[in-house]
Design an enzyme around this catalytic site. Structure first.
Site, mmCIF file in Angstrom:
data_model
loop_
_atom_site.group_PDB
_atom_site.id
_atom_site.type_symbol
_atom_site.label_atom_id
_atom_site.label_comp_id
_atom_site.label_asym_id
_atom_site.label_seq_id
_atom_site.Cartn_x
_atom_site.Cartn_y
_atom_site.Cartn_z
ATOM 1 N N HIS A 104 0.794 -1.234 0.000
ATOM 2 C CA HIS A 104 0.000 0.000 0.000
ATOM 3 C C HIS A 104 0.827 1.284 0.000
ATOM 4 O O HIS A 104 0.272 2.365 -0.139
ATOM 5 C CB HIS A 104 -0.943 0.036 1.213
ATOM 6 C CG HIS A 104 -0.259 0.399 2.482
ATOM 7 N ND1 HIS A 104 0.336 -0.512 3.296
ATOM 8 C CD2 HIS A 104 -0.045 1.613 3.059
ATOM 9 C CE1 HIS A 104 0.878 0.105 4.323
ATOM 10 N NE2 HIS A 104 0.659 1.395 4.203
HETATM 11 C C1 UD1 Z 1 -1.717 5.646 5.799
HETATM 12 C C2 UD1 Z 1 -0.437 6.181 6.427
HETATM 13 C C3 UD1 Z 1 0.613 5.081 6.511
HETATM 14 C C4 UD1 Z 1 0.047 3.808 7.157
HETATM 15 C C5 UD1 Z 1 -1.236 3.417 6.404
HETATM 16 C C6 UD1 Z 1 -1.883 2.167 6.947
HETATM 17 C C7 UD1 Z 1 0.020 8.578 5.991
HETATM 18 C C8 UD1 Z 1 0.821 9.537 5.217
HETATM 19 N N1 UD1 Z 1 0.125 7.275 5.635
HETATM 20 O O1 UD1 Z 1 -1.459 5.306 4.452
HETATM 21 O O2 UD1 Z 1 1.703 5.556 7.287
HETATM 22 O O3 UD1 Z 1 0.991 2.765 7.058
HETATM 23 O O4 UD1 Z 1 -2.154 4.501 6.475
HETATM 24 O O5 UD1 Z 1 -2.960 1.759 6.129
HETATM 25 O O6 UD1 Z 1 -0.683 8.972 6.897
HETATM 26 N N2 UD1 Z 1 -8.412 5.117 1.161
HETATM 27 C C9 UD1 Z 1 -9.677 4.576 1.066
HETATM 28 N N3 UD1 Z 1 -10.340 4.283 2.224
HETATM 29 C C10 UD1 Z 1 -9.817 4.523 3.463
HETATM 30 C C11 UD1 Z 1 -8.534 5.095 3.533
HETATM 31 C C12 UD1 Z 1 -7.839 5.379 2.381
HETATM 32 O O7 UD1 Z 1 -10.195 4.352 -0.011
HETATM 33 O O8 UD1 Z 1 -10.470 4.223 4.470
HETATM 34 C C13 UD1 Z 1 -7.670 5.389 -0.070
HETATM 35 C C14 UD1 Z 1 -7.960 6.740 -0.646
HETATM 36 O O9 UD1 Z 1 -7.910 6.613 -2.026
HETATM 37 C C15 UD1 Z 1 -6.776 7.568 -0.185
HETATM 38 C C16 UD1 Z 1 -5.657 6.537 -0.206
HETATM 39 O O10 UD1 Z 1 -6.298 5.310 0.159
HETATM 40 O O11 UD1 Z 1 -6.536 8.659 -1.005
HETATM 41 C C17 UD1 Z 1 -4.546 6.823 0.742
HETATM 42 O O12 UD1 Z 1 -5.023 6.965 2.067
HETATM 43 P P1 UD1 Z 1 -4.142 7.755 3.143
HETATM 44 O O13 UD1 Z 1 -4.911 7.886 4.381
HETATM 45 O O14 UD1 Z 1 -3.584 8.980 2.519
HETATM 46 O O15 UD1 Z 1 -2.881 6.826 3.335
HETATM 47 P P2 UD1 Z 1 -2.659 5.273 3.417
HETATM 48 O O16 UD1 Z 1 -2.091 4.793 2.124
HETATM 49 O O17 UD1 Z 1 -3.832 4.549 3.962
#
Ligand code: UD1
Length: 353
Positions: free
Chosen positions: A201
């Site tokens: 991820h």
């Molecule tokens: C985040 C953390 C990372 C952690 C990870 C665990 C940051 C910068 N990164 O990464 O350190 O290891 O969480 O999972 O804070 N999305 C969904 N549904 C959700 C959450 C996210 O669809 O419930 C998708 C969205 O498209 C979003 C993307 O995932 O834009 C990224 O989500 P984000 O919260 O930015 O970071 P993670 O990749 O989850």
């Protein structure tokens, strides 16, 4: 003592579960604030349910966004919440945008900040997690470090006086979950025998199509079944780039709940991941791990031979199919008593004492 925990992403819910249980059993007043960074039920609600975490007192519901927008939205929304509760400590976890926003908000309001999982370093300044953890350590009043290596990093940055090695709180949760699975029987969702467990991820792997294609090709070339618990970020990026994740030896599944994940690792032949937590969980369960990154914060797992870094598809295949590592009884992450040690440290360092 009143502690306000700020959490927002999946790995933080896992860590919170051990802290929340210990605080509940020891009369610590505990306020839980969910930023809403993770909002999918499989990344959020199931963790609260399965790990017996009390429902959050506040949910900021910020959702997804660019780093600035997401961090800023949390920062703006937290002001009122922190002023309403005025805790003795604001406890922040790990390295996400929620961690950074909460730490900045608390220091601006002159509220003491404790950082759990402090002192980790990848020394890769391209990772958003690295910016977050470095900035939060320097803002925090107490740095609750999981290992002696983390304490050494803090010391080298002039933060030795605020560093305390409390062990790794993930050990508390993992051992409790493992023991519960042994007592009550395995979780219903199982992986095929001899399969690998994979999760991918991180932005470095998902956000550049050529890179993502190479990682997926590596998983496909292993030749053994691979169960890929797919984070929404992975699914979204693969779809946008026209990359098919499954259909070969790779079986794509929705994210696993925590007990399901622990069960899958226990049943697996090996783990292939870019998750920080999962590398360590594999080691603690003594399952070989291949980490799809150029570096790791959890260097002990590599030094002890249970984790190998692999970045290209060829490296992934070679690392995943390597012979089993040498047995070890090393315990660099502690013995699973971190939550009470966090409580003791916060009491001891309570401002005004
Ligand atoms: C985040 C953390 C990372 C952690 C990870 C665990 C940051 C910068 N990164 O990464 O350190 O290891 O969480 O999972 O804070 N999305 C969904 N549904 C959700 C959450 C996210 O669809 O419930 C998708 C969205 O498209 C979003 C993307 O995932 O834009 C990224 O989500 P984000 O919260 O930015 O970071 P993670 O990749 O989850």
């Amino acid at each position: 003592m009143k502690v306000l925990s700020v959490v927002g992403a999946r790995p933080q819910f896992v860590k919170l579960s051990a802290i929340a249980a210990d605080f509940r059993d020891n009369d610590v007043e505990h306020v839980i604030v969910h930023t809403g960074q993770h909002y999918d039920p499989m990344l959020s609600d199931v963790f609260f349910r399965d790990l017996d975490i009390p429902a959050p007192d506040e949910n900021l519901e910020v959702g997804s966004g660019g780093h600035g927008a997401q961090t800023g939205a949390i920062l703006a929304a937290l002001d009122d919440v922190l002023l309403r509760y005025v805790p003795d400590w604001v406890l922040v976890y790990g390295d996400t945008n929620s961690t950074l926003a909460a730490a900045i908000c608390a220091v601006k309001l002159h509220l003491p900040v404790a950082h759990l999982e402090a002192g980790l370093r990848s020394f890769n300044r391209r990772m958003p997690e690295e910016h977050n953890r470095v900035l939060v350590d320097h803002a925090a009043d107490v740095c609750l470090a999981p290992t002696s290596a983390a304490v050494a990093h803090l010391m080298s940055e002039g933060l030795g006086a605020r560093a305390v090695n409390v062990g790794d709180v993930m050990v508390d949760v993992l051992y409790r979950t493992r023991d519960s699975l042994a007592l009550h029987g395995p979780s219903k969702r199982r992986i095929p025998e001899g399969a690998f467990v994979a999760t991918i991820h991180r932005a470095d792997n998902t956000d550049v199509p050529a890179k993502l294609r190479d990682v997926v090709n590596g998983l496909a070339a292993i030749g053994a079944p691979v169960v890929l618990f797919a984070h929404p970020r992975l699914v979204a990026k693969a779809e946008a780039a026209g990359i098919r994740l499954g259909g070969t030896n790779i079986r794509v599944e929705p994210p696993a709940s925590y007990p399901e994940l622990v069960q899958a690792v226990l049943d697996s032949r090996g783990v292939i991941t870019d998750s920080g937590g999962l590398q360590k969980e594999a080691f603690l369960l003594r399952v070989p791990c291949t980490t799809v990154r150029t570096e790791t914060e959890w260097t002990e797992t590599v030094e002890l031979g249970w984790n190998v870094l692999a970045f290209s598809s060829d490296e992934i295949v070679t690392a995943a199919l390597r012979p089993p590592p040498t047995a070890t009884d090393a315990a660099p992450y502690g013995i699973g008593d971190t939550a009470p040690r966090v409580r003791a440290t916060l009491l001891e360092r309570l401002p005004g004492r």
